[in-house]
Design a protein around this motif. Structure first.
Motif, PDB file in Angstrom:
ATOM      1  N   ASN A   1       0.808  -1.218   0.000  1.00 48.92           N
ATOM      2  CA  ASN A   1       0.000   0.000   0.000  1.00 48.92           C
ATOM      3  C   ASN A   1       0.842   1.269   0.000  1.00 48.92           C
ATOM      4  OD1 ASN A   1      -2.376  -1.451   0.043  1.00 48.92           O
ATOM      5  ND2 ASN A   1      -2.565  -1.425   2.260  1.00 48.92           N
ATOM      6  N   HIS A   2       2.084   1.157   0.456  1.00 50.95           N
ATOM      7  CA  HIS A   2       2.918   2.355   0.621  1.00 50.95           C
ATOM      8  C   HIS A   2       3.983   2.513  -0.468  1.00 50.95           C
ATOM      9  CE1 HIS A   2       1.057   3.196   4.490  1.00 50.95           C
ATOM     10  NE2 HIS A   2       1.175   1.917   4.769  1.00 50.95           N
ATOM     11  N   ILE A   3       3.946   1.636  -1.463  1.00 52.42           N
ATOM     12  CA  ILE A   3       4.901   1.781  -2.565  1.00 52.42           C
ATOM     13  C   ILE A   3       4.606   3.040  -3.372  1.00 52.42           C
ATOM     14  CG2 ILE A   3       3.519   0.431  -4.191  1.00 52.42           C
ATOM     15  CD1 ILE A   3       6.082  -0.647  -5.379  1.00 52.42           C
ATOM     16  N   TRP A   4       3.351   3.476  -3.313  1.00 54.68           N
ATOM     17  CA  TRP A   4       2.936   4.601  -4.169  1.00 54.68           C
ATOM     18  C   TRP A   4       3.532   5.925  -3.712  1.00 54.68           C
ATOM     19  CZ3 TRP A   4       1.461   2.196  -8.160  1.00 54.68           C
ATOM     20  CH2 TRP A   4       0.812   0.961  -8.021  1.00 54.68           C
ATOM     21  N   ILE A   5       3.713   6.113  -2.417  1.00 52.72           N
ATOM     22  CA  ILE A   5       4.334   7.358  -1.956  1.00 52.72           C
ATOM     23  C   ILE A   5       5.797   7.397  -2.354  1.00 52.72           C
ATOM     24  CG2 ILE A   5       4.987   6.485   0.330  1.00 52.72           C
ATOM     25  CD1 ILE A   5       3.763  10.040  -0.545  1.00 52.72           C
ATOM     26  N   ILE A   6       6.429   6.220  -2.420  1.00 53.15           N
ATOM     27  CA  ILE A   6       7.819   6.146  -2.874  1.00 53.15           C
ATOM     28  C   ILE A   6       7.906   6.562  -4.337  1.00 53.15           C
ATOM     29  CG2 ILE A   6       9.793   4.606  -3.252  1.00 53.15           C
ATOM     30  CD1 ILE A   6       8.772   2.926  -0.903  1.00 53.15           C
ATOM     31  N   ILE A   7       6.938   6.105  -5.138  1.00 54.04           N
ATOM     32  CA  ILE A   7       6.912   6.477  -6.555  1.00 54.04           C
ATOM     33  C   ILE A   7       6.726   7.986  -6.710  1.00 54.04           C
ATOM     34  CG2 ILE A   7       5.614   6.238  -8.704  1.00 54.04           C
ATOM     35  CD1 ILE A   7       5.025   3.359  -7.896  1.00 54.04           C
ATOM     36  N   VAL A   8       5.822   8.573  -5.913  1.00 52.12           N
ATOM     37  CA  VAL A   8       5.604  10.019  -5.961  1.00 52.12           C
ATOM     38  C   VAL A   8       6.890  10.764  -5.636  1.00 52.12           C
ATOM     39  CG1 VAL A   8       4.428  11.961  -4.840  1.00 52.12           C
ATOM     40  CG2 VAL A   8       3.142   9.899  -5.431  1.00 52.12           C
ATOM     41  N   ILE A   9       7.579  10.350  -4.582  1.00 51.85           N
ATOM     42  CA  ILE A   9       8.813  11.020  -4.167  1.00 51.85           C
ATOM     43  C   ILE A   9       9.893  10.885  -5.231  1.00 51.85           C
ATOM     44  CG2 ILE A   9      10.706  10.954  -2.488  1.00 51.85           C
ATOM     45  CD1 ILE A   9       8.620  10.175  -0.381  1.00 51.85           C
ATOM     46  N   VAL A  10      10.029   9.691  -5.806  1.00 48.84           N
ATOM     47  CA  VAL A  10      11.060   9.465  -6.834  1.00 48.84           C
ATOM     48  C   VAL A  10      10.775  10.308  -8.076  1.00 48.84           C
ATOM     49  CG1 VAL A  10      12.034   7.767  -8.420  1.00 48.84           C
ATOM     50  CG2 VAL A  10      11.706   7.173  -6.019  1.00 48.84           C
ATOM     51  N   ILE A  11       9.509  10.385  -8.486  1.00 47.29           N
ATOM     52  CA  ILE A  11       9.162  11.198  -9.658  1.00 47.29           C
ATOM     53  C   ILE A  11       9.504  12.665  -9.408  1.00 47.29           C
ATOM     54  CG2 ILE A  11       7.241  12.093 -11.029  1.00 47.29           C
ATOM     55  CD1 ILE A  11       5.913   9.360 -10.791  1.00 47.29           C
ATOM     56  N   LEU A  12       9.172  13.180  -8.230  1.00 49.44           N
ATOM     57  CA  LEU A  12       9.488  14.572  -7.909  1.00 49.44           C
ATOM     58  C   LEU A  12      10.999  14.781  -7.845  1.00 49.44           C
ATOM     59  CD1 LEU A  12       6.818  15.355  -5.156  1.00 49.44           C
ATOM     60  CD2 LEU A  12       6.834  16.158  -7.525  1.00 49.44           C
ATOM     61  N   TRP A  13      11.699  13.851  -7.247  1.00 44.28           N
ATOM     62  CA  TRP A  13      13.149  13.969  -7.076  1.00 44.28           C
ATOM     63  C   TRP A  13      13.871  13.975  -8.423  1.00 44.28           C
ATOM     64  CZ3 TRP A  13      16.719   9.307  -6.056  1.00 44.28           C
ATOM     65  CH2 TRP A  13      18.034   9.749  -5.862  1.00 44.28           C
ATOM     66  N   VAL A  14      13.456  13.074  -9.325  1.00 46.06           N
ATOM     67  CA  VAL A  14      14.142  12.934 -10.611  1.00 46.06           C
ATOM     68  C   VAL A  14      13.640  13.956 -11.627  1.00 46.06           C
ATOM     69  CG1 VAL A  14      14.585  11.391 -12.556  1.00 46.06           C
ATOM     70  CG2 VAL A  14      14.590  10.481 -10.224  1.00 46.06           C
ATOM     71  N   GLY A  15      12.318  14.109 -11.717  1.00 45.24           N
ATOM     72  CA  GLY A  15      11.759  14.927 -12.791  1.00 45.24           C
ATOM     73  C   GLY A  15      11.483  16.369 -12.446  1.00 45.24           C
ATOM     74  N   PHE A  16      11.208  16.633 -11.162  1.00 47.68           N
ATOM     75  CA  PHE A  16      10.820  17.985 -10.750  1.00 47.68           C
ATOM     76  C   PHE A  16      11.624  18.395  -9.514  1.00 47.68           C
ATOM     77  CE2 PHE A  16       7.332  15.618 -12.626  1.00 47.68           C
ATOM     78  CZ  PHE A  16       6.998  16.417 -13.709  1.00 47.68           C
ATOM     79  N   PRO A  17      12.924  18.576  -9.670  1.00 52.65           N
ATOM     80  CA  PRO A  17      13.806  18.828  -8.520  1.00 52.65           C
ATOM     81  C   PRO A  17      13.479  20.089  -7.739  1.00 52.65           C
ATOM     82  CG  PRO A  17      14.955  19.239 -10.599  1.00 52.65           C
ATOM     83  CD  PRO A  17      13.668  18.565 -10.950  1.00 52.65           C
TER      84      PRO A  17
END
Length: 342
Positions: free
Chosen positions: A56-72
């Motif tokens: 259930n909590h993998i999705w917040i990791i995906i959100v954080i990774v997308i922001l970190w990589v794509g929207f610094p």
């Protein structure tokens, strides 16, 4: 490719609110139950959430990774200006996970179980509260992008954005929403006696979500918070919220009747409509700072990085989503596939 990344960002955020929110809400439901009902809920949570709570909590990791990589730029604002509530949220997630494991798998059964139970329930309440306050901080317009100086104190820069009444109200709204999602989920995961209890709690949680949501809008309108004002000035966003409000009526009767499939569908639809309304009203200026806003599309990663990220997300989606579907189906959490469902 940019829109592929944005789709996954919204999709992952939505799934985290629904699935992660229901996960947090299980502890909140247990917290606000009688001693006898807490025992029932504890057993139900272990049976239902135990196999899937980490997924259930993998999705917040995906959100954080997308922001970190794509929207610094956005990632930088979040981790710098909201590092205090983020730390508290991560601490809550950690303590909740530890308590969940040890209250079921501790080799020695003694009074420490009471500590684990209390820690699980309290952290289940505090964690979504801080998550909501983090979002409140991002949209409150109180973030100061300039460094701390004589004109801006540490409190102004690092505490005020997420500790304001507006941010706290949003935190309360998300916490109530988590309890609502969990209660609706647990209706279809319990025996007849427990089912009646969860129906009652889902109806109460629906009323609380409606009331707190009204407080958020009323307070935002009265004090002219841009986040709320922009929503009520956007016809499509108002239409979506209006539909959400109208759907509360059939959802209420579906919950009261104990309908498992359609009550879950309407609960998920409610979350989708609320998130979509906020997204449409503010995109791409999601973060509101002191006197202005920050566009999500400003200072993004180079096109080559965005393309690589999009391709990675597409490939990962083809692998992860079928696996998640199989996991939920295996533990009979996708009720629409079951025969003779009430």
């Amino acid at each position: 490719m940019l829109y592929v990344v944005l789709f996954f960002l919204f999709f992952a955020l939505y799934l985290y609110v629904v699935l992660g929110g229901a996960d947090y809400g299980a502890g909140i439901v247990e917290l606000f139950s009688s001693v006898e009902n807490q025992k029932i809920t504890k057993k139900t949570i272990y049976r239902v959430m135990g196999p899937v709570w980490e997924a259930n909590h993998i999705w917040i990791i995906i959100v954080i990774v997308i922001l970190w990589v794509g929207f610094p730029q956005y990632y930088n604002i979040m981790v710098v200006h909201l590092h205090i509530p983020l730390t508290m949220m991560l601490l809550g997630v950690t303590l909740r996970g530890v308590a969940f494991v040890f209250r079921h798998y501790d080799a020695i059964v003694d009074d420490s179980q009471k500590l684990y139970d209390t820690l699980f329930k309290i952290s289940s309440f505090i964690t979504p509260m801080f998550l909501g306050m983090i979002f409140g901080g991002l949209v409150s317009g109180d973030i100061h992008l300039e460094a701390v100086n004589a004109a801006t104190s540490f409190y102004d820069v690092f505490i005020q954005p997420w500790s304001s009444i507006f941010s706290i109200l949003i935190g309360m709204f998300f916490t109530a929403l988590c309890a609502f999602l969990s209660a609706v989920l647990l209706i279809g995961e319990s025996e007849q006696e427990g089912k009646k209890m969860y129906v009652r709690k889902a109806m109460i949680a629906t009323a609380v979500v409606f009331l707190v949501g009204g407080l958020v809008f009323g307070y935002g309108i009265y004090f002219e918070y841009t986040f709320i004002v922009k929503i009520i000035q956007t016809p499509f966003a108002i239409a979506l919220l209006g539909i959400s409000g109208i759907l509360l009526v059939p959802m209420w009767f579906l919950i009261k009747g104990g309908n498992v499939i359609w009550s879950r569908f309407f609960a998920g639809l409610q979350v989708f409509l609320i998130l979509l309304a906020a997204f449409i009203a503010h995109f791409p200026h999601i973060i509101l700072v002191n006197g202005s806003s920050v566009s999500l599309l400003e200072k993004i990663a180079p096109d080559s990085v965005i393309s690589t990220l999009a391709i990675t997300l597409l490939i990962a989606g083809l692998i992860v989503l079928p696996g998640l579907f199989h996991l939920l189906k295996s533990f009979k959490m996708i009720k629409i596939l079951e025969k003779n469902n009430p």
